[in-house]
Design a protein around this motif. Sequence first.
Motif, PDB file in Angstrom:
ATOM      1  N   LEU A 184      -9.472  -0.131  -3.448  1.00  0.00           N
ATOM      2  CA  LEU A 184      -9.052   1.032  -2.672  1.00  0.00           C
ATOM      3  C   LEU A 184      -8.489   2.120  -3.576  1.00  0.00           C
ATOM      4  O   LEU A 184      -8.280   3.262  -3.160  1.00  0.00           O
ATOM      5  CB  LEU A 184      -8.001   0.636  -1.636  1.00  0.00           C
ATOM      6  CG  LEU A 184      -8.520  -0.164  -0.432  1.00  0.00           C
ATOM      7  CD1 LEU A 184      -7.368  -0.693   0.405  1.00  0.00           C
ATOM      8  CD2 LEU A 184      -9.461   0.680   0.423  1.00  0.00           C
ATOM      9  N   ALA A 185      -8.208   1.776  -4.828  1.00  0.00           N
ATOM     10  CA  ALA A 185      -7.688   2.729  -5.806  1.00  0.00           C
ATOM     11  C   ALA A 185      -8.120   2.268  -7.186  1.00  0.00           C
ATOM     12  O   ALA A 185      -8.578   1.140  -7.376  1.00  0.00           O
ATOM     13  CB  ALA A 185      -6.166   2.828  -5.717  1.00  0.00           C
ATOM     14  N   GLY A 186      -7.984   3.156  -8.149  1.00  0.00           N
ATOM     15  CA  GLY A 186      -8.303   2.795  -9.515  1.00  0.00           C
ATOM     16  C   GLY A 186      -9.746   3.088  -9.880  1.00  0.00           C
ATOM     17  O   GLY A 186     -10.497   3.723  -9.127  1.00  0.00           O
ATOM     18  N   GLU A 187     -10.140   2.593 -11.042  1.00  0.00           N
ATOM     19  CA  GLU A 187     -11.475   2.851 -11.569  1.00  0.00           C
ATOM     20  C   GLU A 187     -12.553   2.295 -10.636  1.00  0.00           C
ATOM     21  O   GLU A 187     -12.485   1.151 -10.205  1.00  0.00           O
ATOM     22  CB  GLU A 187     -11.605   2.218 -12.954  1.00  0.00           C
ATOM     23  CG  GLU A 187     -12.906   2.537 -13.659  1.00  0.00           C
ATOM     24  CD  GLU A 187     -12.979   1.944 -15.054  1.00  0.00           C
ATOM     25  OE1 GLU A 187     -14.063   1.992 -15.655  1.00  0.00           O
ATOM     26  OE2 GLU A 187     -11.937   1.437 -15.531  1.00  0.00           O
ATOM     27  N   ILE A 193      -7.101   5.491  -2.633  1.00  0.00           N
ATOM     28  CA  ILE A 193      -5.940   5.496  -1.740  1.00  0.00           C
ATOM     29  C   ILE A 193      -4.661   5.393  -2.575  1.00  0.00           C
ATOM     30  O   ILE A 193      -4.535   4.523  -3.446  1.00  0.00           O
ATOM     31  CB  ILE A 193      -6.004   4.319  -0.758  1.00  0.00           C
ATOM     32  CG1 ILE A 193      -7.280   4.404   0.090  1.00  0.00           C
ATOM     33  CG2 ILE A 193      -4.773   4.274   0.138  1.00  0.00           C
ATOM     34  CD1 ILE A 193      -7.353   5.587   1.006  1.00  0.00           C
ATOM     35  N   THR A 194      -3.709   6.249  -2.310  1.00  0.00           N
ATOM     36  CA  THR A 194      -2.411   6.174  -2.981  1.00  0.00           C
ATOM     37  C   THR A 194      -1.498   5.228  -2.215  1.00  0.00           C
ATOM     38  O   THR A 194      -1.716   4.960  -1.024  1.00  0.00           O
ATOM     39  CB  THR A 194      -1.747   7.560  -3.050  1.00  0.00           C
ATOM     40  OG1 THR A 194      -1.447   7.982  -1.703  1.00  0.00           O
ATOM     41  CG2 THR A 194      -2.670   8.573  -3.714  1.00  0.00           C
ATOM     42  N   PRO A 195      -0.443   4.696  -2.864  1.00  0.00           N
ATOM     43  CA  PRO A 195       0.508   3.853  -2.129  1.00  0.00           C
ATOM     44  C   PRO A 195       1.089   4.547  -0.895  1.00  0.00           C
ATOM     45  O   PRO A 195       1.328   3.904   0.127  1.00  0.00           O
ATOM     46  CB  PRO A 195       1.589   3.549  -3.176  1.00  0.00           C
ATOM     47  CG  PRO A 195       0.854   3.585  -4.483  1.00  0.00           C
ATOM     48  CD  PRO A 195      -0.155   4.700  -4.316  1.00  0.00           C
ATOM     49  N   LEU A 196       1.309   5.854  -1.001  1.00  0.00           N
ATOM     50  CA  LEU A 196       1.850   6.588   0.151  1.00  0.00           C
ATOM     51  C   LEU A 196       0.840   6.624   1.285  1.00  0.00           C
ATOM     52  O   LEU A 196       1.186   6.419   2.454  1.00  0.00           O
ATOM     53  CB  LEU A 196       2.224   8.011  -0.264  1.00  0.00           C
ATOM     54  CG  LEU A 196       2.957   8.856   0.795  1.00  0.00           C
ATOM     55  CD1 LEU A 196       4.280   8.201   1.175  1.00  0.00           C
ATOM     56  CD2 LEU A 196       3.185  10.272   0.270  1.00  0.00           C
ATOM     57  N   ALA A 197      -0.434   6.857   0.961  1.00  0.00           N
ATOM     58  CA  ALA A 197      -1.479   6.862   1.993  1.00  0.00           C
ATOM     59  C   ALA A 197      -1.662   5.464   2.567  1.00  0.00           C
ATOM     60  O   ALA A 197      -1.944   5.309   3.768  1.00  0.00           O
ATOM     61  CB  ALA A 197      -2.788   7.378   1.400  1.00  0.00           C
ATOM     62  N   VAL A 203       1.279   1.735   8.926  1.00  0.00           N
ATOM     63  CA  VAL A 203       1.847   2.263  10.172  1.00  0.00           C
ATOM     64  C   VAL A 203       0.777   2.298  11.260  1.00  0.00           C
ATOM     65  O   VAL A 203       1.044   1.972  12.430  1.00  0.00           O
ATOM     66  CB  VAL A 203       2.444   3.665   9.948  1.00  0.00           C
ATOM     67  CG1 VAL A 203       2.840   4.303  11.279  1.00  0.00           C
ATOM     68  CG2 VAL A 203       3.654   3.584   9.026  1.00  0.00           C
ATOM     69  N   GLU A 204      -0.444   2.632  10.886  1.00  0.00           N
ATOM     70  CA  GLU A 204      -1.539   2.638  11.863  1.00  0.00           C
ATOM     71  C   GLU A 204      -1.781   1.231  12.417  1.00  0.00           C
ATOM     72  O   GLU A 204      -2.014   1.059  13.623  1.00  0.00           O
ATOM     73  CB  GLU A 204      -2.815   3.182  11.223  1.00  0.00           C
ATOM     74  CG  GLU A 204      -3.958   3.365  12.207  1.00  0.00           C
ATOM     75  CD  GLU A 204      -5.177   4.019  11.593  1.00  0.00           C
ATOM     76  OE1 GLU A 204      -6.228   4.033  12.263  1.00  0.00           O
ATOM     77  OE2 GLU A 204      -5.074   4.520  10.446  1.00  0.00           O
ATOM     78  N   VAL A 205      -1.714   0.229  11.542  1.00  0.00           N
ATOM     79  CA  VAL A 205      -1.850  -1.158  11.995  1.00  0.00           C
ATOM     80  C   VAL A 205      -0.741  -1.490  12.993  1.00  0.00           C
ATOM     81  O   VAL A 205      -0.994  -2.067  14.065  1.00  0.00           O
ATOM     82  CB  VAL A 205      -1.812  -2.125  10.795  1.00  0.00           C
ATOM     83  CG1 VAL A 205      -1.558  -3.563  11.258  1.00  0.00           C
ATOM     84  CG2 VAL A 205      -3.115  -2.058  10.024  1.00  0.00           C
ATOM     85  N   LEU A 206       0.480  -1.142  12.664  1.00  0.00           N
ATOM     86  CA  LEU A 206       1.611  -1.423  13.545  1.00  0.00           C
ATOM     87  C   LEU A 206       1.447  -0.744  14.904  1.00  0.00           C
ATOM     88  O   LEU A 206       1.756  -1.327  15.950  1.00  0.00           O
ATOM     89  CB  LEU A 206       2.919  -0.983  12.883  1.00  0.00           C
ATOM     90  CG  LEU A 206       3.336  -1.754  11.631  1.00  0.00           C
ATOM     91  CD1 LEU A 206       4.504  -1.063  10.931  1.00  0.00           C
ATOM     92  CD2 LEU A 206       3.704  -3.185  11.972  1.00  0.00           C
ATOM     93  N   GLU A 207       0.953   0.474  14.891  1.00  0.00           N
ATOM     94  CA  GLU A 207       0.763   1.190  16.151  1.00  0.00           C
ATOM     95  C   GLU A 207      -0.361   0.571  16.974  1.00  0.00           C
ATOM     96  O   GLU A 207      -0.250   0.452  18.202  1.00  0.00           O
ATOM     97  CB  GLU A 207       0.486   2.670  15.864  1.00  0.00           C
ATOM     98  CG  GLU A 207       1.714   3.400  15.326  1.00  0.00           C
ATOM     99  CD  GLU A 207       1.425   4.836  14.931  1.00  0.00           C
ATOM    100  OE1 GLU A 207       0.213   5.176  14.780  1.00  0.00           O
ATOM    101  OE2 GLU A 207       2.381   5.613  14.767  1.00  0.00           O
TER     102      GLU A 207
END
Length: 341
Positions: A184-187, A193-197, A203-207
């Motif tokens: 999801l991130a890196g080479e 995807i960043t840790p913040l994203a 949060v979407e999973v929780l919702e």
Amino acid sequence: ATGRMPNPQSNNHQSRDGSGSGDRGRTFRPIETSTTSPLKRKAPTELEMHSKPYMIKSQFLSLSLCCKSNINDDLGVSTEDIYEDMLQRQADFVGPSTYNPKAHYLPYRRYLVDWMSDVGEQNHLHNTTIHVAILFMDKIFAKPEVKRDQWQLLATACITVAAKYEEAEEHCPIIPELLKMTKLAGEGSKANITPLAFRDGEVEVLEHLNWTLRAVPALHVVGYYLAKGAVYVDDTWQGRDLIEKIPRYIKKYADFFCNLTMQEYQFQKYLPSQLAAAVLMASREALSVAPLWRPEMTALTGYEEAEIRPIFEHLWKYYGEQFPDRQDPRSISPRGVNQAV
């Protein structure tokens, strides 16, 4: 624990059969000198065991055998209350009321489950954590608005949310490392995807789950059954007296059958407590432990043999289809479902 993260919204949850409501805020009572089992449904009139368990002492302690072990004393709580709580919550995630064989993601589910299992294994997560994560995934992906390009992110977020609920904090995956592991991130990552994203993905999973995280897979229920004792001193093994290794092999087969059924969506139509009881039957059958069912198991599970037999037959047939060379009870105990044909 109430089994939910804080949320201003509240829902009633379903009872054992998925039809009633119960008390989410219950607490487990301490052991009393005299207690009445909550398992009143079709249990024998006299709940005193006819045969003492020949058992693994406790899933929380060592695997030493002990015929006099009492897990209620070991833990200092009434474990029957914990089981009753699992029965009341079990239909929140799996069972006849949520089973949807036409869900759009099912053609890809086996690959998703295998991928999530691999990620969990690489992060040294408990098997129960991955089973809970898969139940989260099933509930979320069944929604038609969840698009395929979100699957990898949300499946990974299901793993981290399950880990944060089921695991000790120090065992939870480190997010930047997890993002690289899952591409999801890196080479080589297209998403980057960043840790913040990724936090937004959690949060979407929780919702999607309405902040309800107390999922009860069959593996949880099997753990209770085994801790209480599901092999008995007057059982026989291939017509002979039991040997010390049998309870350990019962546990090994039970874990195996739980993994096997988690991979195949058709087993999601059964309540986890029913499937767990069928897993016990299958484990005893695989090792030629007799009898296959006994009154003590009805007292333990709350189910009669006739209720569990069709589920056992379904499981045993599926096992035979996946492992045609392992129907012989004397075969080597399975190591994992990746041995399937």
